[in-house]
Design an enzyme around this catalytic site. Sequence first.
Site, short mmCIF file in Angstrom:
data_model
loop_
_atom_site.label_atom_id
_atom_site.label_comp_id
_atom_site.label_asym_id
_atom_site.label_seq_id
_atom_site.Cartn_x
_atom_site.Cartn_y
_atom_site.Cartn_z
N GLY A 44 0.85 -1.18 0.00
CA GLY A 44 0.00 0.00 0.00
C GLY A 44 0.88 1.23 0.00
CD GLN A 49 3.26 5.82 3.06
OE1 GLN A 49 2.34 5.28 2.46
NE2 GLN A 49 4.22 5.13 3.64
CB CYS A 90 5.11 2.22 7.95
SG CYS A 90 4.62 3.73 7.13
CG LEU A 91 6.45 1.12 1.96
CD1 LEU A 91 5.83 1.39 0.61
CD2 LEU A 91 7.49 0.03 1.88
CG HIS A 132 -0.73 1.25 7.47
ND1 HIS A 132 0.15 0.91 8.45
CD2 HIS A 132 -0.02 2.00 6.58
CE1 HIS A 132 1.34 1.45 8.19
NE2 HIS A 132 1.27 2.10 7.06
CD GLU A 133 -1.28 2.50 2.84
OE1 GLU A 133 -0.63 1.46 3.00
OE2 GLU A 133 -0.75 3.63 2.85
CG HIS A 136 0.36 6.84 5.78
ND1 HIS A 136 1.47 7.25 6.47
CD2 HIS A 136 0.55 5.52 5.54
CE1 HIS A 136 2.29 6.23 6.64
NE2 HIS A 136 1.76 5.16 6.09
#
Length: 171
Positions: A44, A49, A90-91, A132-133, A136
């Site tokens: 994702g 981000q 998480c990226l 989760h997204e 963000h």
Amino acid sequence: LLPILSYPDPRLRTIATPVKEVTAEIKTLITDMIETMYEAQGIGLAASQVDRHIQLIVIDLSEDKDSPRVFINPKVTPLVEEKQSYEEGCLSVPDVYDKVERPNKVRIEALDQDGNAIDEEVEGLLAVCIQHEMDHLSGVIFVDYLSRLKQTRARDKVRKVLKIREKQGEQ
Ligand SMILES: O=C(O)C[C@@H](Cc1ccccc1)[C@H](O)SCc1ccccc1
Ligand SMILES: [Zn+2]
């Protein structure tokens, strides 16, 4: 490829604004985000981000990385009280993984890249990923749910990983 902001970059705390019209520029951003997500081995990626503060997320849970989904102006509603614990990563917080509890079944309402309405009930990893997204887009990062000590460790870990990546880049 788009550069991914790393925790604790304050830009990750920006609240994303709704997308008014899916312009050609936004379609290009979607393509770039999907490519960036695959390259980073994510499942994702939220526009926040990559320092674009609009309500846009891309997700691909498929094995062959060939079925990306786009959610524009997403809205999530929990459908059950029960929460499930999942080892999240998480990226934007590389090499940090820890358990986070989230409702395990949610309703997602959004627009896709063609402006068609999405209204689905999802559960499991897709539900976890979407929440989760969505966090963000509200400036929330999964480490915010962890203890202060773990947040400090996460900051130190990211600093170390970024230093190593810099060195690799230089070689
Ligand atoms: O938003 C991101 O940074 C991508 C996240 C998405 C995600 C996090 C936790 C749980 C599900 C999805 C990940 O970095 S993608 C890599 C990944 C894949 C499975 C489990 C944990 C992390
Ligand atoms: Zn993330």
